[in-house]
Design an enzyme around this catalytic site. Sequence first.
Site, PDB file in Angstrom:
ATOM      1  N   HIS A  20     -31.472  27.470 -35.454  1.00 44.83           N
ATOM      2  CA  HIS A  20     -30.161  26.638 -35.337  1.00 44.83           C
ATOM      3  C   HIS A  20     -29.710  27.158 -33.739  1.00 44.83           C
ATOM      4  CE1 HIS A  20     -25.927  25.704 -35.408  1.00 44.83           C
ATOM      5  NE2 HIS A  20     -26.215  25.238 -36.970  1.00 44.83           N
ATOM      6  N   HIS A  40     -32.794  30.055 -38.939  1.00 40.05           N
ATOM      7  CA  HIS A  40     -31.671  29.895 -39.865  1.00 40.05           C
ATOM      8  C   HIS A  40     -32.304  29.382 -41.152  1.00 40.05           C
ATOM      9  CE1 HIS A  40     -27.889  28.387 -41.112  1.00 40.05           C
ATOM     10  NE2 HIS A  40     -28.351  27.058 -40.900  1.00 40.05           N
ATOM     11  N   GLU A  56     -33.193  26.597 -51.198  1.00 42.65           N
ATOM     12  CA  GLU A  56     -34.149  26.789 -49.933  1.00 42.65           C
ATOM     13  C   GLU A  56     -35.524  27.451 -50.279  1.00 42.65           C
ATOM     14  OE1 GLU A  56     -31.821  29.028 -47.013  1.00 42.65           O
ATOM     15  OE2 GLU A  56     -33.417  29.301 -45.621  1.00 42.65           O
ATOM     16  N   GLY A  84     -32.248  33.937 -59.364  1.00 46.88           N
ATOM     17  CA  GLY A  84     -31.537  33.701 -58.213  1.00 46.88           C
ATOM     18  C   GLY A  84     -30.060  33.317 -58.758  1.00 46.88           C
ATOM     19  N   GLY A  85     -29.047  33.639 -58.156  1.00 46.76           N
ATOM     20  CA  GLY A  85     -27.825  33.235 -58.465  1.00 46.76           C
ATOM     21  C   GLY A  85     -26.887  32.476 -57.277  1.00 46.76           C
ATOM     22  N   THR A 110     -21.027  27.319 -36.820  1.00 49.70           N
ATOM     23  CA  THR A 110     -21.378  25.981 -37.221  1.00 49.70           C
ATOM     24  C   THR A 110     -21.196  24.961 -36.481  1.00 49.70           C
ATOM     25  OG1 THR A 110     -20.743  24.220 -38.952  1.00 49.70           O
ATOM     26  CG2 THR A 110     -18.938  25.774 -38.174  1.00 49.70           C
ATOM     27  N   GLU A 111     -22.274  24.039 -36.614  1.00 47.60           N
ATOM     28  CA  GLU A 111     -22.099  22.633 -35.921  1.00 47.60           C
ATOM     29  C   GLU A 111     -20.733  21.882 -36.117  1.00 47.60           C
ATOM     30  OE1 GLU A 111     -25.637  21.889 -37.359  1.00 47.60           O
ATOM     31  OE2 GLU A 111     -26.030  20.012 -36.981  1.00 47.60           O
ATOM     32  N   ARG A 146     -34.229  20.124 -40.842  1.00 46.48           N
ATOM     33  CA  ARG A 146     -33.187  19.862 -41.930  1.00 46.48           C
ATOM     34  C   ARG A 146     -32.008  19.456 -41.278  1.00 46.48           C
ATOM     35  NH1 ARG A 146     -28.552  22.562 -43.730  1.00 46.48           N
ATOM     36  NH2 ARG A 146     -29.269  24.724 -42.973  1.00 46.48           N
ATOM     37  N   ALA A 205     -28.165  26.909 -55.895  1.00 46.67           N
ATOM     38  CA  ALA A 205     -29.017  26.236 -56.740  1.00 46.67           C
ATOM     39  C   ALA A 205     -29.374  26.921 -57.979  1.00 46.67           C
ATOM     40  CB  ALA A 205     -30.542  26.365 -55.673  1.00 46.67           C
ATOM     41  N   PHE A 212     -21.355  15.556 -38.278  1.00 47.02           N
ATOM     42  CA  PHE A 212     -22.093  16.507 -38.175  1.00 47.02           C
ATOM     43  C   PHE A 212     -23.304  16.050 -37.499  1.00 47.02           C
ATOM     44  CE2 PHE A 212     -23.291  20.631 -40.095  1.00 47.02           C
ATOM     45  CZ  PHE A 212     -22.117  21.219 -40.191  1.00 47.02           C
ATOM     46  N   ASP A 247     -38.668  36.757 -51.333  1.00 51.63           N
ATOM     47  CA  ASP A 247     -39.099  37.189 -52.441  1.00 51.63           C
ATOM     48  C   ASP A 247     -40.097  36.105 -53.487  1.00 51.63           C
ATOM     49  OD1 ASP A 247     -37.664  39.322 -51.392  1.00 51.63           O
ATOM     50  OD2 ASP A 247     -36.699  39.827 -53.319  1.00 51.63           O
ATOM     51  N   LEU A 296     -23.839  32.554 -37.371  1.00 52.79           N
ATOM     52  CA  LEU A 296     -24.007  31.504 -37.261  1.00 52.79           C
ATOM     53  C   LEU A 296     -22.699  30.759 -36.661  1.00 52.79           C
ATOM     54  CD1 LEU A 296     -26.158  29.247 -37.491  1.00 52.79           C
ATOM     55  CD2 LEU A 296     -24.689  28.396 -39.315  1.00 52.79           C
ATOM     56  N   ARG A 315     -30.677  19.774 -34.697  1.00 50.83           N
ATOM     57  CA  ARG A 315     -30.649  21.058 -34.290  1.00 50.83           C
ATOM     58  C   ARG A 315     -31.871  21.500 -33.531  1.00 50.83           C
ATOM     59  NH1 ARG A 315     -28.602  23.606 -40.079  1.00 50.83           N
ATOM     60  NH2 ARG A 315     -26.276  22.976 -39.767  1.00 50.83           N
ATOM     61  N   GLN A 372     -36.082  26.050 -39.346  1.00 48.52           N
ATOM     62  CA  GLN A 372     -35.342  25.783 -38.556  1.00 48.52           C
ATOM     63  C   GLN A 372     -34.606  27.056 -37.697  1.00 48.52           C
ATOM     64  OE1 GLN A 372     -31.380  23.868 -39.943  1.00 48.52           O
ATOM     65  NE2 GLN A 372     -32.431  22.135 -38.987  1.00 48.52           N
TER      66      GLN A 372
END
Lengths: 139, 597, 235, 130
Positions: free
Chosen positions: B239, B370, B401, B13-14, B251-252, B412, B17, B117, B218, B249, B283, B237
Amino acid sequence: MSNLKTTLTGYTGYRGREGHWAFLLHRITGLGVVLFLAIHILDTSFVYFAPQLYDEVLKVYRSTLFGIGEVVLVFCLFYHGVNGIRIAYLDLLAPKAWTIEKTRRSAYLVLVITLVLWVPSAGYMIYNLLRHNFGMFGG
Amino acid sequence: MTNIHQYDVVVVGGGGAGLMAAMYASQRAKTAVISKLYPVRSHTGAAQGGIGAALGNLEEDSPEWHTFDTVKGSDYLGDQDAIEFMCHEAVQAVYDLEHMGLPFSRTADGRIAQRPFGGHTNNVTKKPVRRACYASDRTGHMILQTLYQQCIKNNILFYDEFQAMDLLLVDGKVAGVVAVELATGELHVFHAKAVIFATGGHGRIWEITSNAYAYTGDGCAIVARRGIPLEDMEFFQFHPTGIYKLGILITEAVRGEGGILFNKKGERFMERYAPTIKDLASRDVISRAMYLETRAGNDVNGQRFFYLDVTPETVNKYAEIDGRTRPDGTPYRVTAQEILSKIPDIADFCQTYLGIDPTRQPIPVQPTAHYAMGGIPTNIMGQVVIDEQNTVLPGLYAAGEVACVSVHGANRLGTNSLVDLIVFGKHSGIHAAEFALGADFVPLPADPTEYVREQISRLHAGSGKEKAAAIAREMKAEMFDHVGVFRTQEGLEHAIQKIRELQERFKDVRVTDSGKIFNMELLQTWELGNMLDLALVTAQSALARTESRGGHARDDYPARDDVNWLKHTLAWMDRDQIRLGYKPVVITKYPPKERTY
Amino acid sequence: MQIKLRVFRFDPEKDQKPRFDTFFMDVDPNDRVLDLLEYVKADFDSSLALRRSCAHGICGSDAMRINGRNYLACKVLVKNLHSDQITVEPLLGLRVIKDLIVDMEPFFENYRSVLPYLINDEALPEDGKERLQTPEERDRFEDTTKCILCAACTTSCPSFWSDERYVGPAAIVNAHRFIFDSRDRAAERRLNILNQQIGVWRCRTAFNCTEACPREIHITTAIAEVKQAILSGKV
Amino acid sequence: MSVTAKEPEKIRIQKNFDQIAWMAMRYSGVLLIPLAFGHMILQDVVVGVHQITTDYAVERMATLGWKLYDIFLLAFAFGHGMNGVRQVFRDYIHNPRSFRIVSSILFVVWLVISVIGAITLLAINPAMGR
Ligand SMILES: Cc1cc2nc3c(=O)[nH]c(=O)nc-3n(C[C@H](O)[C@H](O)[C@H](O)COP(=O)(O)OP(=O)(O)OC[C@H]3O[C@@H](n4cnc5c(N)ncnc54)[C@H](O)[C@@H]3O)c2cc1C
Ligand code: HEM
Ligand code: SF4
Ligand code: F3S
Ligand code: FES
């Protein structure tokens, strides 16, 4: 050579907008003018190197085909020059103005100015051509 | 012929994280990143609003408060030791990002700008606090870009467009991963001492979602098939503000800047559900409020959507009513210009997809799937833990995630996912390298690609009676209707049965493309298999949990039940059966209280 | 509405030459072109290969030529095309691998060549906090931070079509983002790279890049600013 | 206000041909507006090829003012144009060796034609008229 194919596909097939057409026209007209200029320098040199032949050159110049070519040449130089000024102005004096609206508008403006210069010139040249080569207008 | 590569640490995964883990792991150990997308295409790039950290650049704030808000936001299901760790580390992590070059928006005195937020408060006054550090409304984009840039600078080794399909475990120890190279269709074995999974979420299980096509879970599916449990999968979650129908989305931060939610009567309905912080409630609270409004017939046109209004008139009107002020004490008033400058990308989405200008017209929004709170269970070092006693599986890590530490618990808070990526990405990287230096390679199994080949050949061998697209469509609709914002026993049972049926039908799907080069059909069909598995785990976990908590809201059990359910779910996939187990929540400073906003 | 969708197809394992497949379908004018391609995969021909992920113009996966012009398939709606005939082709100037998928490696190579990362070896602030930067200094490069490396610009550039060594607008945009960042200390190195034969002087201001950019970055302006910086030696 | 108080960076750029050519194309272009437009409007439009004779040409080129004008035109227009051609070729010819050969040829062509033009302009005097 695949680059050449890509290039030609792009030049003709890509639906670019004003900037794209301006680029293509600038390039074509520039190359057209420089080709003519090279020949023109050489033929003019006949005045010095072979004055007898210069009359022959002038005959060619006065031919109908060449007359039409000349009208095109005038367009090329007008367009290339006016667009060149647009590029030079934006690049040197107003780089921040390379925005979508200004580019689109200035590209149209160039076309309009070119036509304003060219249409009367072309009219006058065609008038002369018709007069001399076809004996019209009491030529 | 398979290709075998050997690395101390392999990061799968790139995204945020994965890149963070790779950067830290590569400082000490030979590291490679494999990613099914080019790293810059990862979903981290979609994160808009900000990354939470108590820098206190604009007003008083502290990591303690951040910790408490997160605990409360998690509906007390988050592990408090992990949350405390994350919220304290967040501050340095944000400075680290800045030092790496992240172009944060700035305050007038040149510091990192922060905005309010949902769910982030001043613990004393209970008012929203400016804690979300942001770079316009593309904070995630800038994090992803900055990390990728640093990876280039540090010559990190990437296997771009390699999709991991299996994890190799030998005698309960990690031996590596098997991945397919998209460009050639060849299988590659990555022999590794440590593997870090950072594959993101699985929101594509639902019909209306803010998640990318690549969000097919995956990572979770791969490890689950190898006998590792998944934690808290019922907590997903929704949203509240996805663009109507598209799920994209909003955003908040739009509400942070003063946007207000309205129902069809033009009523600011959040006043009734969260009297103190209203439209900035967390949320789950807002999504649930929307659901209840819908049930009461207050949705616009009976089409299950609401209006989010950020026109300057509305913002200023309600800022006056709420007595909102700027940091210098002057009343909070905005112009259309200012709003546009704070949320340019949102304005662009509205323009592109809805043809509206958000500073003139309200935006139609509805809850959208979300974020996965659940995932692969880990401890704060990112090590995967595989049972009720938190036994570590040596060499296996997860972050982002895909992981469940658990810092988000049942819900979250906005901006906390980016914190999670950075903090736990970093620590799993550090720890994995450390581990690898002290460990030997576990010998590969005799035929490492066997399981993957078997899965692939099954996809080619189906009868072709069924179409993958149809199955996917039915799964998404079923999940959105019955395993969505509100759940009931009946609905969940229906969903479970339906998914089992779809899994049966899935066996009759045949991949028509038999080629090797970029066989996207093959991979996407495989991904559908993953999604079906995770859908089942989610529904099963949800059915068992007979309470309402955070993102998991049961119509038939509307109250939170701390006596029976203050615990994490663990779900094992034993062949076709789901086995559930539970482990306690870590509570340190903050005993569970009722959660009101 | 009823539309005719023509999709470029090429399977290197089967086809000698590319072909176009035609699909007739009923669509909503508000559908994204990406939606149409997904309909094709779902209902007509599941073997169609393309890259896509976020579906809302933020990940940069699905840049392609649509009716002759570069767009992100997920960011252009059917109604924006003002036509009931839609032709979808891969990006021009990069090698086609399969269907709509092209080889992005040359593009990323050009990107990497301009040192697209912050370089500053000076000591960090003593308190360990952020390096300071005023909002004005930050604004200087705001526009070019938006790039998602989708390659729509570079593959619309006539100079790139004819010579893929030209670093291309995307690379210049990403260099610009650092050259004008007050925290960076390597503007000189980048400007010298862009002053090379394959650098900014290849730009003939054809402007296709700016027209194509899905992030609405003022690319040509950015290139002009880089040219000015090279000429004046000032950033 | 600049809180980072960044020293204006002293940036040294290696001057190169491309950079100089880029500037030269623009400045020479501006200069070419009066020169090339003037020449063309006069010769092709106002006078017209039908009025032009050898005598006219000689007479014109022999006048000092026009001589200077034409020399400038020759120098700038042809230089500008040939550099333009060189740039166009560079877009399409990628092999450095091939390109070096082509630009050498272009250089020679430019030089020869310019010299021929220059000799003509410099050598012509009123006595040559018939
Ligand atoms: C629209 C939107 C807005 C958001 N806004 C915010 C916000 O404001 N604040 C906040 O804190 N959070 C936000 N989030 C949440 C947050 O962005 C994500 O949770 C987070 O980015 C996930 O990062 P990650 O590194 O775990 O995964 P990703 O960044 O998605 O990376 C996953 C990586 O795994 C790779 N991968 C996946 N499967 C495989 C496989 N089988 N083999 C190989 N590689 C694989 C992918 O290629 C990708 O590189 C938002 C999310 C969305 C969708
Ligand atoms: C009349 C005034 C002229 C002006 C203002 C002008 C301006 C310019 C400018 C600014 C360029 C650079 C374009 C770029 O790099 O993007 C250019 C290119 C060029 N010019 Fe001119 N020019 C003029 C006259 C001429 C003449 C007389 C000729 C021919 C002899 C000519 C031939 C060319 C050619 C061949 C190019 C290269 C085109 C290309 O790169 O696509 N120009 N001109
Ligand atoms: S500059 Fe624009 S078009 Fe070019 S790669 Fe970046 S986002 Fe895409
Ligand atoms: S299209 Fe190309 S020529 Fe310049 S303005 Fe854009 S890079
Ligand atoms: S799918 Fe991400 S940009 Fe289009």
